[in-house]
Design a protein around this motif. Structure first.
Motif, PDB file in Angstrom:
ATOM      1  N   LEU A  19       0.828  -1.210   0.000  1.00 56.36           N
ATOM      2  CA  LEU A  19       0.000   0.000   0.000  1.00 56.36           C
ATOM      3  C   LEU A  19       0.860   1.257   0.000  1.00 56.36           C
ATOM      4  CD1 LEU A  19      -2.861  -0.837   2.530  1.00 56.36           C
ATOM      5  CD2 LEU A  19      -3.074  -0.592   0.059  1.00 56.36           C
ATOM      6  N   VAL A  20       1.935   1.241   0.781  1.00 56.15           N
ATOM      7  CA  VAL A  20       2.809   2.411   0.876  1.00 56.15           C
ATOM      8  C   VAL A  20       3.492   2.685  -0.466  1.00 56.15           C
ATOM      9  CG1 VAL A  20       4.910   3.320   1.951  1.00 56.15           C
ATOM     10  CG2 VAL A  20       3.182   2.159   3.350  1.00 56.15           C
ATOM     11  N   PHE A  21       3.940   1.640  -1.153  1.00 53.21           N
ATOM     12  CA  PHE A  21       4.715   1.836  -2.376  1.00 53.21           C
ATOM     13  C   PHE A  21       3.874   1.834  -3.656  1.00 53.21           C
ATOM     14  CE2 PHE A  21       7.937   0.391   0.621  1.00 53.21           C
ATOM     15  CZ  PHE A  21       8.883   1.381   0.443  1.00 53.21           C
ATOM     16  N   LEU A  22       2.762   1.112  -3.660  1.00 54.98           N
ATOM     17  CA  LEU A  22       1.955   0.999  -4.881  1.00 54.98           C
ATOM     18  C   LEU A  22       0.611   1.722  -4.796  1.00 54.98           C
ATOM     19  CD1 LEU A  22       2.588  -2.776  -5.636  1.00 54.98           C
ATOM     20  CD2 LEU A  22       3.740  -0.784  -6.644  1.00 54.98           C
ATOM     21  N   GLY A  23       0.258   2.203  -3.609  1.00 57.83           N
ATOM     22  CA  GLY A  23      -0.987   2.940  -3.457  1.00 57.83           C
ATOM     23  C   GLY A  23      -2.206   2.094  -3.791  1.00 57.83           C
ATOM     24  N   ASN A  24      -3.122   2.696  -4.518  1.00 55.17           N
ATOM     25  CA  ASN A  24      -4.387   2.027  -4.799  1.00 55.17           C
ATOM     26  C   ASN A  24      -4.273   0.886  -5.808  1.00 55.17           C
ATOM     27  OD1 ASN A  24      -6.350   3.144  -3.034  1.00 55.17           O
ATOM     28  ND2 ASN A  24      -6.065   5.072  -4.110  1.00 55.17           N
ATOM     29  N   LEU A  25      -3.142   0.731  -6.457  1.00 59.89           N
ATOM     30  CA  LEU A  25      -2.937  -0.483  -7.256  1.00 59.89           C
ATOM     31  C   LEU A  25      -2.936  -1.684  -6.312  1.00 59.89           C
ATOM     32  CD1 LEU A  25      -2.394  -2.060  -9.842  1.00 59.89           C
ATOM     33  CD2 LEU A  25       0.044  -1.518  -9.558  1.00 59.89           C
ATOM     34  N   ALA A  26      -2.257  -1.560  -5.177  1.00 59.70           N
ATOM     35  CA  ALA A  26      -2.254  -2.643  -4.189  1.00 59.70           C
ATOM     36  C   ALA A  26      -3.645  -2.848  -3.607  1.00 59.70           C
ATOM     37  CB  ALA A  26      -1.246  -2.352  -3.077  1.00 59.70           C
ATOM     38  N   SER A  27      -4.369  -1.766  -3.346  1.00 59.25           N
ATOM     39  CA  SER A  27      -5.746  -1.881  -2.831  1.00 59.25           C
ATOM     40  C   SER A  27      -6.628  -2.643  -3.806  1.00 59.25           C
ATOM     41  CB  SER A  27      -6.360  -0.493  -2.612  1.00 59.25           C
ATOM     42  OG  SER A  27      -5.675   0.228  -1.654  1.00 59.25           O
ATOM     43  N   ALA A  28      -6.565  -2.245  -5.064  1.00 62.71           N
ATOM     44  CA  ALA A  28      -7.403  -2.891  -6.078  1.00 62.71           C
ATOM     45  C   ALA A  28      -7.035  -4.364  -6.244  1.00 62.71           C
ATOM     46  CB  ALA A  28      -7.269  -2.155  -7.416  1.00 62.71           C
ATOM     47  N   LEU A  29      -5.740  -4.666  -6.251  1.00 68.48           N
ATOM     48  CA  LEU A  29      -5.306  -6.052  -6.398  1.00 68.48           C
ATOM     49  C   LEU A  29      -5.739  -6.887  -5.196  1.00 68.48           C
ATOM     50  CD1 LEU A  29      -3.802  -8.184  -8.016  1.00 68.48           C
ATOM     51  CD2 LEU A  29      -1.692  -7.451  -6.890  1.00 68.48           C
TER      52      LEU A  29
END
Length: 124
Positions: free
Chosen positions: A75-85
């Motif tokens: 979440l810290v490094f990828l933001g909402n890409l991590a949230s969506a994944l």
């Protein structure tokens, strides 16, 4: 569940494509400073991290183990890409909306064979 799976899958693809576009078309090291100089750039950044903190809380509640740690780092490094994944993978693994939201399978109702939602102790 199909709608949740399709929606989270599409949002994951949108985030990945948007990040790829940003990396190809701009320079974060050059443009990031400009964004932070703007009032709405700072507001947007605070909004992003508040949302990621809330989403991280959901991950911790769902996982209840060390498995949450890599997702929090992502979440810290990828933001909402991590949230969506994370949401997409949770939807793929879940058999019901309740399981998607809590990470726990719902007990089966023996008479119908369907999963029944049962209230927690102390709740009406």
């Amino acid at each position: 569940m199909r709608a949740i799976r399709v929606t989270t899958g599409l949002l994951t693809a949108v985030m990945a494509a948007t990040i790829a576009y940003g990396m190809a078309a701009g320079s974060f090291s050059d443009e990031g400073g400009t964004i932070l100089d703007l009032a709405w750039g700072r507001v947007t950044l605070i909004d992003l991290y508040v949302g990621l903190a809330l989403f991280g809380g959901w991950i911790v509640l769902r996982e209840r183990s060390w498995r949450a740690v890599p997702w929090l780092v992502a979440l810290v490094f990828l933001g909402n890409l991590a949230s969506a994944l994370y949401a997409f993978l949770a939807a793929v693994r879940a058999d019901s909306t309740g399981e998607f939201l809590t990470g726990r399978a719902e007990p089966a109702d023996e008479a119908s064979g369907r999963r029944a939602v049962t209230p927690r102790a102390g709740r009406a």
